[in-house]
Design a protein around this motif. Structure first.
Motif, PDB file in Angstrom:
ATOM      1  N   PRO A 179       0.832  -1.224   0.000  1.00  0.00           N
ATOM      2  CA  PRO A 179       0.000   0.000   0.000  1.00  0.00           C
ATOM      3  C   PRO A 179       0.854   1.256   0.000  1.00  0.00           C
ATOM      4  O   PRO A 179       1.833   1.356   0.740  1.00  0.00           O
ATOM      5  CB  PRO A 179      -0.812  -0.135   1.292  1.00  0.00           C
ATOM      6  CG  PRO A 179       0.008  -1.033   2.162  1.00  0.00           C
ATOM      7  CD  PRO A 179       0.726  -1.979   1.248  1.00  0.00           C
ATOM      8  N   ILE A 180       0.459   2.243  -0.842  1.00  0.00           N
ATOM      9  CA  ILE A 180       1.207   3.498  -0.987  1.00  0.00           C
ATOM     10  C   ILE A 180       0.221   4.663  -0.964  1.00  0.00           C
ATOM     11  O   ILE A 180      -0.825   4.612  -1.621  1.00  0.00           O
ATOM     12  CB  ILE A 180       2.004   3.529  -2.309  1.00  0.00           C
ATOM     13  CG1 ILE A 180       3.044   2.405  -2.345  1.00  0.00           C
ATOM     14  CG2 ILE A 180       2.680   4.884  -2.506  1.00  0.00           C
ATOM     15  CD1 ILE A 180       3.722   2.276  -3.697  1.00  0.00           C
ATOM     16  N   LEU A 203      -3.410   7.478  -3.980  1.00  0.00           N
ATOM     17  CA  LEU A 203      -3.122   6.210  -3.328  1.00  0.00           C
ATOM     18  C   LEU A 203      -3.409   5.082  -4.296  1.00  0.00           C
ATOM     19  O   LEU A 203      -4.153   5.254  -5.272  1.00  0.00           O
ATOM     20  CB  LEU A 203      -3.931   6.053  -2.048  1.00  0.00           C
ATOM     21  CG  LEU A 203      -5.457   5.943  -2.122  1.00  0.00           C
ATOM     22  CD1 LEU A 203      -5.983   5.524  -0.737  1.00  0.00           C
ATOM     23  CD2 LEU A 203      -6.142   7.249  -2.508  1.00  0.00           C
ATOM     24  N   ASN A 204      -2.807   3.922  -4.056  1.00  0.00           N
ATOM     25  CA  ASN A 204      -3.037   2.793  -4.943  1.00  0.00           C
ATOM     26  C   ASN A 204      -4.142   1.904  -4.395  1.00  0.00           C
ATOM     27  O   ASN A 204      -4.684   2.131  -3.300  1.00  0.00           O
ATOM     28  CB  ASN A 204      -1.743   2.019  -5.180  1.00  0.00           C
ATOM     29  CG  ASN A 204      -1.142   1.464  -3.896  1.00  0.00           C
ATOM     30  OD1 ASN A 204      -1.702   1.608  -2.808  1.00  0.00           O
ATOM     31  ND2 ASN A 204       0.013   0.818  -4.012  1.00  0.00           N
ATOM     32  N   ASP A 205      -4.490   0.867  -5.159  1.00  0.00           N
ATOM     33  CA  ASP A 205      -5.598  -0.003  -4.766  1.00  0.00           C
ATOM     34  C   ASP A 205      -5.332  -0.692  -3.432  1.00  0.00           C
ATOM     35  O   ASP A 205      -6.254  -0.904  -2.633  1.00  0.00           O
ATOM     36  CB  ASP A 205      -5.842  -1.058  -5.852  1.00  0.00           C
ATOM     37  CG  ASP A 205      -6.449  -0.460  -7.116  1.00  0.00           C
ATOM     38  OD1 ASP A 205      -7.067   0.617  -7.008  1.00  0.00           O
ATOM     39  OD2 ASP A 205      -6.295  -1.059  -8.195  1.00  0.00           O
ATOM     40  N   GLU A 206      -4.076  -1.058  -3.193  1.00  0.00           N
ATOM     41  CA  GLU A 206      -3.745  -1.728  -1.937  1.00  0.00           C
ATOM     42  C   GLU A 206      -4.040  -0.833  -0.732  1.00  0.00           C
ATOM     43  O   GLU A 206      -4.525  -1.313   0.303  1.00  0.00           O
ATOM     44  CB  GLU A 206      -2.266  -2.134  -1.932  1.00  0.00           C
ATOM     45  CG  GLU A 206      -1.906  -3.253  -2.895  1.00  0.00           C
ATOM     46  CD  GLU A 206      -1.685  -2.795  -4.329  1.00  0.00           C
ATOM     47  OE1 GLU A 206      -1.358  -3.632  -5.167  1.00  0.00           O
ATOM     48  OE2 GLU A 206      -1.837  -1.573  -4.580  1.00  0.00           O
ATOM     49  N   LYS A 208      -7.831  -0.605  -0.168  1.00  0.00           N
ATOM     50  CA  LYS A 208      -8.362  -1.798   0.508  1.00  0.00           C
ATOM     51  C   LYS A 208      -8.109  -1.751   2.019  1.00  0.00           C
ATOM     52  O   LYS A 208      -8.808  -2.416   2.786  1.00  0.00           O
ATOM     53  CB  LYS A 208      -7.723  -3.051  -0.083  1.00  0.00           C
ATOM     54  CG  LYS A 208      -8.158  -3.339  -1.518  1.00  0.00           C
ATOM     55  CD  LYS A 208      -7.419  -4.526  -2.093  1.00  0.00           C
ATOM     56  CE  LYS A 208      -7.829  -4.765  -3.554  1.00  0.00           C
ATOM     57  NZ  LYS A 208      -7.070  -5.883  -4.178  1.00  0.00           N
ATOM     58  N   GLN A 209      -7.130  -0.952   2.443  1.00  0.00           N
ATOM     59  CA  GLN A 209      -6.842  -0.789   3.869  1.00  0.00           C
ATOM     60  C   GLN A 209      -7.764   0.231   4.519  1.00  0.00           C
ATOM     61  O   GLN A 209      -7.682   0.469   5.737  1.00  0.00           O
ATOM     62  CB  GLN A 209      -5.387  -0.350   4.068  1.00  0.00           C
ATOM     63  CG  GLN A 209      -4.353  -1.365   3.620  1.00  0.00           C
ATOM     64  CD  GLN A 209      -4.109  -2.449   4.655  1.00  0.00           C
ATOM     65  OE1 GLN A 209      -4.833  -2.542   5.633  1.00  0.00           O
ATOM     66  NE2 GLN A 209      -3.103  -3.278   4.422  1.00  0.00           N
ATOM     67  N   GLY A 210      -8.647   0.862   3.721  1.00  0.00           N
ATOM     68  CA  GLY A 210      -9.620   1.800   4.267  1.00  0.00           C
ATOM     69  C   GLY A 210      -9.261   3.259   4.122  1.00  0.00           C
ATOM     70  O   GLY A 210      -9.986   4.127   4.618  1.00  0.00           O
ATOM     71  N   ALA A 249     -12.070  -0.890 -18.144  1.00  0.00           N
ATOM     72  CA  ALA A 249     -10.873  -1.648 -18.530  1.00  0.00           C
ATOM     73  C   ALA A 249      -9.946  -1.897 -17.347  1.00  0.00           C
ATOM     74  O   ALA A 249      -9.205  -2.880 -17.337  1.00  0.00           O
ATOM     75  CB  ALA A 249     -10.117  -0.907 -19.629  1.00  0.00           C
ATOM     76  N   LYS A 250      -9.971  -1.019 -16.354  1.00  0.00           N
ATOM     77  CA  LYS A 250      -9.065  -1.176 -15.215  1.00  0.00           C
ATOM     78  C   LYS A 250      -9.286  -2.500 -14.487  1.00  0.00           C
ATOM     79  O   LYS A 250      -8.378  -3.016 -13.829  1.00  0.00           O
ATOM     80  CB  LYS A 250      -9.223   0.004 -14.252  1.00  0.00           C
ATOM     81  CG  LYS A 250      -8.726   1.326 -14.830  1.00  0.00           C
ATOM     82  CD  LYS A 250      -8.832   2.452 -13.835  1.00  0.00           C
ATOM     83  CE  LYS A 250      -8.379   3.774 -14.436  1.00  0.00           C
ATOM     84  NZ  LYS A 250      -6.967   3.760 -14.847  1.00  0.00           N
TER      85      LYS A 250
END
Length: 416
Positions: free
Chosen positions: A26-27, A40-43, A46-48, A152-153
């Motif tokens: 996560p970033i 922020l990225n998807d990771e 997912k962390q909220g 597409a993502k």
């Protein structure tokens, strides 16, 4: 045919390209002065975490969940964007840069073309040459291409409108998610039972023009596969503003002058890049309205220049005179801003009857040298005497800044 190409989690992906150890981690990327989360990225999602989170509220949570944090590195992002756009220009006859991470590519309506194959080739080339993942939507209009890109993502990175069950896809898209339909228009449409993109596609054009303005009218046309949205031209700015909040409150005039000099250099650089000259200069000075530890102050002054100019010393001299007039001791200042107004083309000016030598050729030559050196060797290689150092309280707080991997040879990663 129109391709809409969007880099996936662009800021976070730029940071991860030079840090292989961050794969699948996560970033989050913070705004100026490390104020809020702007990317922020998807990771991380997912962390909220979400865009707009105040950093001071989520910093402890980020540390507990192992989130990697970066300050905004716009030098890196701009350079990566330029490299990606150069690939698009190599592979497409016409490219429109929409934003730092988005482009529209225009291909002729060839007979029996393999547009999806072309899109996959572009995607693979960008990934191979830069490490940046991108998604591509293909459609006959810009609005539909953006819809395809979003889909597409999560569907392999490339998606063409003509391969979809069009009505079903449009029924699944809320009307507020359609490009060109803001929250106020979406609320208006929902009151009349138009809740999805499918409903909007059937909206009568005369009502669309009346109730949704020309933008909404064109959006309805585009949903019906009629190209209507105009391409963005390279229009010149009508005014140029440069300002950033200080990393810490500033009380001394000398430090305010350094900050103003830095912001003026940035504004004049943009002024000269669009080949304009300025007629009026405005300076704005303020304290932090949320700081209750001292008195509040906010003021602004403007002045006209003797003649339109793009010569940095003349513009900065006027700005510093305004700042000294605005300055009051005993205040904790949070921001100074310069605004260049009354812009016009920077051309050979008609001389005044009593003007023996305007010196424009000499000043233009000096500024060209100034711009070229800073362009070749990096920003702030040359600067005016007032802006002597970045190690001042007014400098932005960027505690998590990554190296300038692509623009500073000293920041090149070492391989052992």
């Amino acid at each position: 045919m129109i391709f809409h190409i969007d880099a996936n989690s662009f800021y976070a992906s730029c940071e991860r390209i030079f840090r292989p150890d961050l794969a699948d981690k996560p970033i989050v990327v913070l705004s100026n002065n490390d104020g809020i989360v702007i990317a922020l990225n998807d990771e991380a999602k997912k962390q909220g975490f979400a865009r707009g989170n105040a950093w001071f509220k989520v910093s402890a949570d980020c540390a507990a969940k192992g989130v990697h944090v970066f300050s905004s590195n716009y030098t890196l992002y701009a350079d990566m964007s330029a490299r990606i756009v150069s690939i698009y220009n190599r592979l497409c006859p016409e490219v429109e840069v929409y934003s730092i991470d988005e482009c529209f590519l225009y291909y002729p309506d060839w007979k029996c073309p393999d547009y999806e194959g072309i899109a996959r080739h572009i995607r693979n080339t960008v990934l191979r040459e830069t490490g940046m993942p991108v998604s591509i939507g293909i459609a006959p209009t810009r609005t539909l291409a953006k819809i395809c890109n979003k889909l597409a993502k999560k569907r392999g990175g490339v998606l063409a409108w003509n391969t979809l069950r069009k009505d079903d896809e449009l029924r699944a898209i809320p009307v507020g998610d359609v490009w060109g339909i803001g929250w106020s228009k979406a609320a208006f449409l929902r009151r009349y039972g138009i809740a999805t993109a499918f409903d909007l596609r059937s909206y009568p054009l005369d009502l669309a023009k009346k109730n949704l303005t020309i933008t909404g009218f064109r959006t309805v046309q585009e949903l019906n596969e009629i190209p209507a949205n105009e391409r963005i031209g390279s229009e010149k700015c009508r005014n140029i503003c440069s300002s950033k909040s200080f990393g810490e409150p500033v009380t001394e005039l000398s430090e305010l002058e350094e900050a103003l000099a830095s912001y003026t250099e940035e504004a004049v650089s943009r002024l000269r890049a669009q080949k304009s000259a300025v007629s009026y200069v405005s300076v704005f000075l303020m304290t932090n309205p949320w700081d209750e530890s001292g008195p509040q102050y906010c003021n602004q002054l403007s002045a006209s220049l003797q003649k339109p100019t793009s010569f940095l010393p003349d513009i900065l001299g006027t700005a510093e005179t305004l700042l000294r007039t605005l300055y009051r001791s005993g205040y904790r200042y949070r921001k100074v801003m310069i605004n260049l107004l009354g812009l016009e083309d920077d051309i050979v000016l008609q001389k005044d009857l009593f003007d023996q030598d305007s010196g424009k050729q000499e000043s233009d030559a000096l500024m060209r040298c100034f711009d070229e050196i800073n362009s070749r060797y990096g920003r702030n290689t040359l600067r005016v005497g007032t802006g002597r150092s970045d190690s001042r309280r007014w400098a932005m707080q960027r505690r998590f800044l990554s190296p300038a991997y692509t623009t500073d040879v000293r920041s090149l990663p070492e391989v052992h």
